[in-house]
Design an enzyme around this catalytic site. Structure first.
Site, PDB file in Angstrom:
ATOM      1  N   PRO A  12       0.990  -1.209   0.168  1.00 19.53           N
ATOM      2  CA  PRO A  12       0.199   0.150   0.037  1.00 19.53           C
ATOM      3  C   PRO A  12       0.712   1.261   0.034  1.00 19.53           C
ATOM      4  O   PRO A  12       1.829   1.255   0.667  1.00 19.53           O
ATOM      5  CB  PRO A  12      -0.863  -0.128   1.424  1.00 19.53           C
ATOM      6  N   GLU A  13       0.353   2.190  -0.788  1.00 18.09           N
ATOM      7  CA  GLU A  13       1.140   3.572  -0.594  1.00 18.09           C
ATOM      8  C   GLU A  13       0.308   4.520  -0.129  1.00 18.09           C
ATOM      9  O   GLU A  13      -0.536   4.175   0.683  1.00 18.09           O
ATOM     10  CB  GLU A  13       1.471   3.911  -2.160  1.00 18.09           C
TER      11      GLU A  13
END
Ligand SMILES: [Zn+2]
Length: 281
Positions: free
Chosen positions: A2-3
């Site tokens: 996840p960013e």
């Protein structure tokens, strides 16, 4: 992985279940995730009120009434589920317990927050809130992209001695917090900058355009995540993953939306970069 926008979406999804509520009971079902969990973690969480839920880079921090903060990192495979609350138009019922439910927080009022991580690349720790900046996972992280410390003058100064490709430099968490592979490709496309160009060989005027573009790309992604929270796809209570359209990322050989030239993929520092060889110089 996840960013920043995905982590921000998780934070926003957790907030109604956690903020202002006491942790009635904490289940800690194993001694470690990627690293050992803190000593007496369940005891230190039980009875604490979550005063505020924040994000720093790709970490979520739950500030507790005890003076500690619970630090949460999703890692590669960590999933956060909420239940016993409304999410958008849906009331989320509690799911059956699953394998790999490593930490479960039973919140005041009946909400439940479950951290499930099959591969255990995620992490949790308890840190004194007033000493958070010195925590080994947070120390040295650069400014937040939406913060006042991240501005044109800062970026020009931070990059003037960096000879590495701009793509690699923007992924460096010391330069700016939370930017990852997907959004750096999108930002460089919008800026018209070739990801291979040495950071210190880009004019200050062109570098200056990166600050608003980074915010624009992240804002759009956070808004896409926000709409996913109200969407039926999230009705299982899993937070943070959403459909989002990219202009160049993962679009090798598809036409550039600007000029029609096929998008090119190259590998830099072991990661794929996508760009338009005609639009990006
Ligand atoms: Zn193009």
């Amino acid at each position: 992985m996840p960013e920043l926008p995905e982590v921000e979406t998780v934070r926003r999804g957790l907030a109604p279940a956690m903020e202002g509520r006491v942790i009635d009971r904490a289940e800690v079902n194993r001694p470690d995730l990627r690293w050992p969990l803190p000593e007496a973690m369940a005891d230190r969480l039980t009875g604490a009120r979550v005063e505020r839920l924040r994000r720093r880079s790709k970490y979520i921090l739950a500030d507790l009434s005890t003076g500690e903060s619970l630090l949460i990192h999703l890692g590669m495979s960590g999933r956060m589920l909420v239940s016993g609350v409304m999410l958008g138009d849906f009331h989320l019922d509690h799911p059956a317990a699953q394998k790999h439910d490593h930490v479960v927080l039973h919140m005041e009022g009946g909400a439940r927050v479950t951290f499930n991580d099959a591969r255990r690349f995620g992490a949790m720790d308890l840190v004194r809130t007033d000493r958070e900046a010195a925590h080994w996972l947070l120390a040295g992280i650069g400014p937040e992209p939406f913060g006042n410390d991240f501005n044109e003058a800062y970026l020009v100064d931070a990059l003037k001695t960096r000879k590495s490709p701009i793509k690699t430099v923007l992924l460096d968490q010391h330069v700016v917090a939370g930017l990852g592979n997907i959004y750096v490709s999108e930002v460089l496309f919008r800026a018209g900058i070739d990801p291979r160009r040495a950071a210190n060989r880009i004019s200050a005027a062109r570098l200056a355009t990166l600050v608003p573009l980074i915010r624009e790309v992240l804002t759009e992604a956070i808004e896409a995540g926000g709409s996913s929270l109200r969407d039926h796809r999230q009705a299982d209570g899993e937070l943070g993953y959403f459909q989002h359209s990219f202009r160049v990322y993962d679009r090798e050989d598809e036409p550039c939306p600007g000029c029609g030239t096929p998008i090119k993929r190259i590998v830099q520092s072991g990661r794929s970069s996508y760009f338009c060889p005609a639009c990006q110089k």
